[in-house]
Design a protein around this motif. Structure first.
Motif, short mmCIF file in Angstrom:
data_model
loop_
_atom_site.label_atom_id
_atom_site.label_comp_id
_atom_site.label_asym_id
_atom_site.label_seq_id
_atom_site.Cartn_x
_atom_site.Cartn_y
_atom_site.Cartn_z
N HIS A 1 -0.29 3.00 3.92
CA HIS A 1 0.72 2.67 4.92
C HIS A 1 0.08 2.15 6.20
CE1 HIS A 1 4.43 2.73 7.14
NE2 HIS A 1 3.81 3.41 8.10
N ALA B 1 -1.51 7.53 0.18
CA ALA B 1 -0.23 6.97 0.65
C ALA B 1 -0.30 6.72 2.15
CB ALA B 1 0.92 7.92 0.31
N THR C 1 -0.31 3.87 -8.16
CA THR C 1 -0.72 4.92 -7.22
C THR C 1 -1.20 6.20 -7.90
OG1 THR C 1 1.08 4.10 -5.86
CG2 THR C 1 -0.03 6.07 -5.08
#
Ligand code: CDP
Length: 229
Positions: free
Chosen positions: A186, A182, A154
């Motif tokens: 998700h 992020a 990441t």
């Protein structure tokens, strides 16, 4: 020589488009950026006020989808394929943070996905296509001869995207980008419709510690093996 379709899926900002473009270039195939299509629809919805803060005006989606047309053209000035929204060049605007912040929300909408997947499947009918996205190997071209699933650490992904955007003169912070990646990861992995998922028959590339040349050689090797088989 046999023509194949290549599906390249994976998380945001892990270098899918770089690899997809290099492969398409080498094989003389067409590169199609499916994420650009979701981004173009998002831009259209923002402009039309269909996305307004946290609200999405569901009742306006059908009409909006019937009005918009997305296309790609090769720009000889930049040497790149660029995105057209109703014939307007929106290539730069669709990469801005405003679109990035809203795109995964738009990509959840079933009607949007059905429309774009329909276009993508037509684009792949004649084979010789390299398409990158989230659901290409699982859903758009489940019969693609080669499927690649890409991932990377990441922090490495955020740093790469940060450099890409600041080079273009955008004023963004690394923190902002990390949060956006992020958030999209998700939403993309947990949505009901065609979530981001590794196809069972996909080759996996984790390019955290690979150079662009190394990943290109791997992918080209798999491609040639299939094309020659
Ligand atoms: O460039 P980056 O990897 O950040 O994302 P992109 O490929 O431009 O895709 C933008 C967004 O569109 C993704 O975060 C997904 O929410 C959505 N998308 C999707 O749902 N299905 C696809 N086949 C491609 C993109």
């Amino acid at each position: 020589l046999k023509k194949i379709n290549i599906a390249l899926d994976g998380f945001s900002s892990c270098g899918k488009s770089t690899l997809a473009k290099a492969l398409a270039n080498k094989l003389e195939y067409t590169y199609i950026d499916s994420g650009a299509m979701y981004r173009a629809v998002t831009l259209y919805f923002l402009r039309k006020g269909i996305i307004d803060g946290d609200d999405v005006q569901e009742d306006k989606i059908d009409e909006a989808l019937s009005e918009l047309w997305i296309d790609f053209f090769y720009n000889p000035e930049t040497g790149k394929s660029e995105t057209l929204l109703n014939e307007e060049n929106v290539e730069n605007e669709i990469r801005e943070m405003e679109v990035s912040r809203n795109v995964s929300r738009v990509a959840l909408i079933k009607k949007v996905r059905t429309r774009l997947i329909g276009i993508q499947q037509i684009q792949g009918q004649a084979k010789g296509v390299v398409m990158d996205g989230r659901d290409i190997g699982t859903n758009v071209f489940p019969d693609a001869e080669l499927k690649i699933f890409m991932t990377a650490d990441t922090d490495v992904r955020a740093q790469r995207r940060f450099e890409e955007l600041t080079k273009k003169g955008a004023s963004v912070t690394l923190e902002e980008i990390k949060a956006n990646l992020a958030d999209r990861d998700h939403q993309d992995t947990t949505r009901a419709e065609n979530p981001l998922l590794q196809a069972e028959d996909a080759y996996v590339i984790d390019n955290t510690n690979l150079t662009q040349e190394q990943q290109f050689e791997m992918a080209l090797g798999w491609s040639m093996e299939i094309i020659n088989s």
